[in-house]
Write an enzyme that holds these catalytic residues in place. Structure first.
Site, PDB file in Angstrom:
ATOM      1  N   ASP A   1     -35.873  57.073  35.540  1.00 29.27           N
ATOM      2  CA  ASP A   1     -36.935  57.722  36.318  1.00 29.27           C
ATOM      3  C   ASP A   1     -36.412  58.637  37.414  1.00 29.27           C
ATOM      4  O   ASP A   1     -37.047  58.808  38.456  1.00 29.27           O
ATOM      5  CB  ASP A   1     -37.893  56.679  36.935  1.00 29.27           C
ATOM      6  CG  ASP A   1     -38.525  55.799  35.882  1.00 29.27           C
ATOM      7  OD1 ASP A   1     -38.736  56.288  34.761  1.00 29.27           O
ATOM      8  OD2 ASP A   1     -38.811  54.622  36.189  1.00 29.27           O
TER       9      ASP A   1
ATOM     10  N   LYS B   1     -35.503  63.238  34.953  1.00 28.47           N
ATOM     11  CA  LYS B   1     -34.810  63.904  33.843  1.00 28.47           C
ATOM     12  C   LYS B   1     -35.747  64.851  33.093  1.00 28.47           C
ATOM     13  O   LYS B   1     -35.386  65.975  32.758  1.00 28.47           O
ATOM     14  CB  LYS B   1     -34.239  62.864  32.850  1.00 28.47           C
ATOM     15  CG  LYS B   1     -33.226  61.918  33.474  1.00 28.47           C
ATOM     16  CD  LYS B   1     -32.802  60.837  32.498  1.00 28.47           C
ATOM     17  CE  LYS B   1     -33.892  59.839  32.162  1.00 28.47           C
ATOM     18  NZ  LYS B   1     -34.322  58.981  33.256  1.00 28.47           N
TER      19      LYS B   1
ATOM     20  N   GLY C   1     -40.270  57.166  29.852  1.00 27.04           N
ATOM     21  CA  GLY C   1     -41.495  57.847  30.275  1.00 27.04           C
ATOM     22  C   GLY C   1     -41.073  59.026  31.123  1.00 27.04           C
ATOM     23  O   GLY C   1     -40.581  58.840  32.222  1.00 27.04           O
ATOM     24  N   HIS C   2     -41.180  60.229  30.562  1.00 28.27           N
ATOM     25  CA  HIS C   2     -40.724  61.425  31.264  1.00 28.27           C
ATOM     26  C   HIS C   2     -41.932  62.277  31.637  1.00 28.27           C
ATOM     27  O   HIS C   2     -42.700  62.682  30.766  1.00 28.27           O
ATOM     28  CB  HIS C   2     -39.739  62.212  30.389  1.00 28.27           C
ATOM     29  CG  HIS C   2     -38.484  61.435  30.075  1.00 28.27           C
ATOM     30  ND1 HIS C   2     -37.471  61.934  29.306  1.00 28.27           N
ATOM     31  CD2 HIS C   2     -38.086  60.192  30.451  1.00 28.27           C
ATOM     32  CE1 HIS C   2     -36.500  61.027  29.222  1.00 28.27           C
ATOM     33  NE2 HIS C   2     -36.865  59.958  29.898  1.00 28.27           N
TER      34      HIS C   2
ATOM     35  N   GLN D   1     -33.509  56.681  30.200  1.00 29.10           N
ATOM     36  CA  GLN D   1     -33.023  55.627  31.088  1.00 29.10           C
ATOM     37  C   GLN D   1     -31.909  56.189  31.996  1.00 29.10           C
ATOM     38  O   GLN D   1     -31.853  57.389  32.210  1.00 29.10           O
ATOM     39  CB  GLN D   1     -32.550  54.395  30.302  1.00 29.10           C
ATOM     40  CG  GLN D   1     -33.667  53.656  29.585  1.00 29.10           C
ATOM     41  CD  GLN D   1     -34.059  54.257  28.253  1.00 29.10           C
ATOM     42  OE1 GLN D   1     -33.234  54.522  27.403  1.00 29.10           O
ATOM     43  NE2 GLN D   1     -35.348  54.473  28.050  1.00 29.10           N
TER      44      GLN D   1
HETATM   45  P1  GDP Z   1     -37.628  60.534  34.114  1.00 33.99           P
HETATM   46  O1  GDP Z   1     -37.944  59.273  33.387  1.00 33.99           O
HETATM   47  O2  GDP Z   1     -36.222  60.591  34.583  1.00 33.99           O
HETATM   48  O3  GDP Z   1     -38.021  61.776  33.362  1.00 33.99           O
HETATM   49  O4  GDP Z   1     -38.519  60.489  35.443  1.00 33.99           O
HETATM   50  P2  GDP Z   1     -40.076  60.066  35.537  1.00 33.99           P
HETATM   51  O5  GDP Z   1     -40.890  61.202  35.063  1.00 33.99           O
HETATM   52  O6  GDP Z   1     -40.314  58.738  34.961  1.00 33.99           O
HETATM   53  O7  GDP Z   1     -40.197  59.841  37.093  1.00 33.99           O
HETATM   54  C1  GDP Z   1     -39.929  60.873  38.002  1.00 33.99           C
HETATM   55  C2  GDP Z   1     -41.195  61.092  38.831  1.00 33.99           C
HETATM   56  O8  GDP Z   1     -40.892  61.973  39.880  1.00 33.99           O
HETATM   57  C3  GDP Z   1     -42.311  61.765  38.048  1.00 33.99           C
HETATM   58  O9  GDP Z   1     -43.534  61.368  38.572  1.00 33.99           O
HETATM   59  C4  GDP Z   1     -42.064  63.250  38.303  1.00 33.99           C
HETATM   60  O10 GDP Z   1     -43.239  64.038  38.191  1.00 33.99           O
HETATM   61  C5  GDP Z   1     -41.604  63.199  39.721  1.00 33.99           C
HETATM   62  N1  GDP Z   1     -40.665  64.218  40.149  1.00 33.99           N
HETATM   63  C6  GDP Z   1     -39.575  64.704  39.509  1.00 33.99           C
HETATM   64  N2  GDP Z   1     -38.892  65.521  40.347  1.00 33.99           N
HETATM   65  C7  GDP Z   1     -39.566  65.523  41.511  1.00 33.99           C
HETATM   66  C8  GDP Z   1     -39.344  66.135  42.789  1.00 33.99           C
HETATM   67  O11 GDP Z   1     -38.361  66.835  43.013  1.00 33.99           O
HETATM   68  N3  GDP Z   1     -40.282  65.880  43.761  1.00 33.99           N
HETATM   69  C9  GDP Z   1     -41.383  65.088  43.535  1.00 33.99           C
HETATM   70  N4  GDP Z   1     -42.247  64.920  44.520  1.00 33.99           N
HETATM   71  N5  GDP Z   1     -41.586  64.497  42.368  1.00 33.99           N
HETATM   72  C10 GDP Z   1     -40.686  64.708  41.387  1.00 33.99           C
HETATM   73  P1  IMO Z   2     -36.791  56.677  31.592  1.00 35.84           P
HETATM   74  O1  IMO Z   2     -36.217  57.412  30.405  1.00 35.84           O
HETATM   75  C1  IMO Z   2     -36.866  53.108  34.062  1.00 35.84           C
HETATM   76  C2  IMO Z   2     -35.886  49.336  32.109  1.00 35.84           C
HETATM   77  C3  IMO Z   2     -36.973  48.289  32.017  1.00 35.84           C
HETATM   78  C4  IMO Z   2     -36.113  47.038  32.089  1.00 35.84           C
HETATM   79  C5  IMO Z   2     -34.886  47.434  31.265  1.00 35.84           C
HETATM   80  C6  IMO Z   2     -34.932  46.998  29.803  1.00 35.84           C
HETATM   81  O2  IMO Z   2     -38.206  56.984  31.870  1.00 35.84           O
HETATM   82  O3  IMO Z   2     -35.893  56.814  32.780  1.00 35.84           O
HETATM   83  P2  IMO Z   2     -36.259  47.893  27.687  1.00 35.84           P
HETATM   84  O4  IMO Z   2     -37.730  48.027  27.437  1.00 35.84           O
HETATM   85  O5  IMO Z   2     -35.500  49.157  27.572  1.00 35.84           O
HETATM   86  O6  IMO Z   2     -35.648  46.786  26.877  1.00 35.84           O
HETATM   87  O7  IMO Z   2     -36.163  47.398  29.217  1.00 35.84           O
HETATM   88  O8  IMO Z   2     -34.813  48.833  31.324  1.00 35.84           O
HETATM   89  N1  IMO Z   2     -36.244  50.658  31.545  1.00 35.84           N
HETATM   90  C7  IMO Z   2     -36.503  51.730  32.291  1.00 35.84           C
HETATM   91  N2  IMO Z   2     -36.612  51.867  33.627  1.00 35.84           N
HETATM   92  N3  IMO Z   2     -36.982  54.187  33.253  1.00 35.84           N
HETATM   93  C8  IMO Z   2     -36.840  54.070  31.926  1.00 35.84           C
HETATM   94  O9  IMO Z   2     -36.795  55.136  31.098  1.00 35.84           O
HETATM   95  C9  IMO Z   2     -36.649  52.790  31.373  1.00 35.84           C
HETATM   96  N4  IMO Z   2     -36.504  52.321  30.111  1.00 35.84           N
HETATM   97  C10 IMO Z   2     -36.245  51.018  30.236  1.00 35.84           C
HETATM   98  O10 IMO Z   2     -37.866  48.379  33.103  1.00 35.84           O
HETATM   99  O11 IMO Z   2     -35.684  46.816  33.391  1.00 35.84           O
HETATM  100 MG    MG Z   3     -39.290  57.687  33.449  1.00 33.38          MG
END
Ligand code: GDP
Ligand code: IMO
Ligand code: MG
Length: 422
Positions: free
Chosen positions: A12, A15, A39-40, A223
């Site tokens: 999270d 990416k 979850g991106h 991840q």
């Molecule tokens: P990922 O799994 O690495 O793609 O990241 P996620 O999308 O799960 O979580 C990142 C969160 O931060 C999401 O809600 C994005 O919309 C948000 N986000 C990403 N970059 C920025 C930033 O520079 N500022 C803010 N405020 N939100 C960001």
């Molecule tokens: P993105 O790509 C954050 C965490 C779960 C748990 C561990 C194992 O959005 O960054 P799993 O279901 O993979 O067996 O769970 O990994 N986890 C993540 N945490 N972002 C993710 O993906 C994750 N994918 C798995 O919360 O701790």
């Molecule tokens: Mg994510």
């Protein structure tokens, strides 16, 4: 130019946003590991898109997106995701999305086995996303998994699924969990498979042809490094190599094809699920949750939040071979008066600048902090790195110095346009 985008923390990091941003100058975007545990989130043109299995390049026209062999693919989940993204006005054609015939299939009972395993662990549970990721990768390594190519032969796949359902039921019955009917599983999987069939191909020669003809390839990690099966906080990790090497083994492109590795990290640290988190801070968690930030894109769970941890980042830069950092969510710290940066862990009186392997050592790790002044001004409207307040630049410089990698991008908001190039 072929670039890997990889997470440096516990996932999270942002990416998806960085991949979407860089897709403009790329031709092909490839996911090489993980599954729909990812979850991106991408925010562009006023719309919000949440992607689980689809590469984040899918939002752009005329780009090829590849789900590589290293991914564990839930066909039912992917069809739901495709329909949801198509309803948002993005067409997903067989030219735009290629699925590796070698990717392993997540079957409905894998999710239930995931739940059973978590239940059996009690308070030692991993806190998985319950997407069946661990059980599907376990079948792959145990050499009893089913690949997308196997589904092309319905007779073979039917026999295989029937056998695996019987084995899974033996486990599930012990936990009073849902028992599966093989014929129902087969129907459900094949309904989804028919929607996906035109996308399935041998993606390896396609990627090699793109590489040889000088196309720009972008690898989207899922991840993060501390969730990596080898380098993470084992056993509180996911079941794949989330680090840069996973992009190669998960796509069939060799390490010699890679020109750059962009490591994505937040300006602070977050973690969802169980496991060690030395710099977690209740005050910062409450503050960010109060702003409506840091709730999981896949499960909606609130993420634990803490100070920037350069012990993790230093290690992550090493094992990924990071050539440039993308530091996101700098704006999340805009209003904070004083910031802390963890530079080492004190474990039993000894200072560690790299994470320990021993799981009990994590519990005894006391972060050593350096304090830096906050910038206490709004960065979200900055369009150039030079416009950032001096204290924000000082914080980023210190981060870079402690990790040993230069900063390439800075995120000051969730929108595609809120990305600063350094
Ligand atoms: P990922 O799994 O690495 O793609 O990241 P996620 O999308 O799960 O979580 C990142 C969160 O931060 C999401 O809600 C994005 O919309 C948000 N986000 C990403 N970059 C920025 C930033 O520079 N500022 C803010 N405020 N939100 C960001
Ligand atoms: P993105 O790509 C954050 C965490 C779960 C748990 C561990 C194992 O959005 O960054 P799993 O279901 O993979 O067996 O769970 O990994 N986890 C993540 N945490 N972002 C993710 O993906 C994750 N994918 C798995 O919360 O701790
Ligand atoms: Mg994510």
């Amino acid at each position: 130019m072929n670039t890997i985008i990889t997470g440096l923390q516990w996932g999270d990091e942002g990416k998806g946003k960085i991949v979407d941003y860089l897709t403009e100058s790329a031709d092909v975007v490839i996911r090489g590991q993980g599954g729909n545990n990812a979850g991106h989130t991408v925010i562009a043109g006023g719309a919000k898109y949440v992607l689980h299995l689809l590469p984040s390049g899918i939002l752009w026209d005329n780009k090829t997106n590849v789900i590589g062999n290293g991914v564990v693919l839930d066909p039912v989940g992917l069809v739901i995701e495709i329909e949801r993204i198509e309803a948002q006005g993005i067409a997903i054609t067989p030219e735009k999305l290629l699925i590796s015939d070698r990717s392993h299939v997540v079957l409905p009972f894998h999710k239930e086995l995931d739940a059973a395993r978590e239940a059996s662990l009690g308070d030692q549970k991993i806190g998985t996303t319950k997407r069946g990721i661990g059980p599907a990768y376990a079948d792959k390594v145990n050499r009893c998994g089913l690949r997308m190519a196997d589904l092309l032969d319905r007779e073979f796949a039917t026999a295989q699924i029937t056998r695996r359902v019987a084995e899974a039921n033996e486990v599930l019955v012990r936990y009073n969990l849902t028992i599966f009917e093989a014929s129902q599983v087969i129907d459900e999987v094949y309904t989804a498979f028919e929607r996906l069939r035109p996308h399935i191909t041998n993606t390896i020669p396609v990627l090699h042809a793109a590489w040889k003809s000088g196309k720009n390839l972008l690898f989207e990690g899922a991840q993060g490094t501390l969730l990596d099966i080898d380098y993470g906080t084992y056993p509180f990790v996911t079941s794949s190599n989330t680090t840069s090497g996973g992009s190669c083994t998960g796509s069939g492109l060799p390490p010699t094809a890679i020109d750059a590795v962009i490591g994505v990290c937040k300006a602070y640290t977050t973690r969802v699920g169980s496991g060690p988190f030395p710099t977690v801070d209740e005050g910062l968690s409450e503050y960010l949750h109060g702003l409506g930030r840091e709730f999981g894109a896949t499960t909606g769970r609130p993420r634990g939040c803490g100070w920037l941890d350069t012990v993790l980042l230093r290690f992550a830069c090493m094992v990924n071979g990071v050539t440039g950092l993308a530091v996101t969510n700098v704006d999340g710290l805009d209003a904070y008066e004083t910031l802390q940066i963890c530079t080492g862990y004190n474990i039993d009186g000894v200072v560690h600048t790299l994470p320990p392997a021993d799981r009990s050592a994590w519990d005894r790790a006391v972060p050593i902090y350096e304090t830096m002044p906050g910038w206490q001004s709004d960065t979200t409207a900055c369009t150039e790195y030079t416009q950032l307040p001096a204290q924000a630049k000082a914080y980023l410089n210190r981060l870079s110095e402690l990790c040993g990698a230069p900063i390439a991008f800075v995120g000051v908001g969730p929108d595609r346009v809120q990305t600063l190039v350094v």
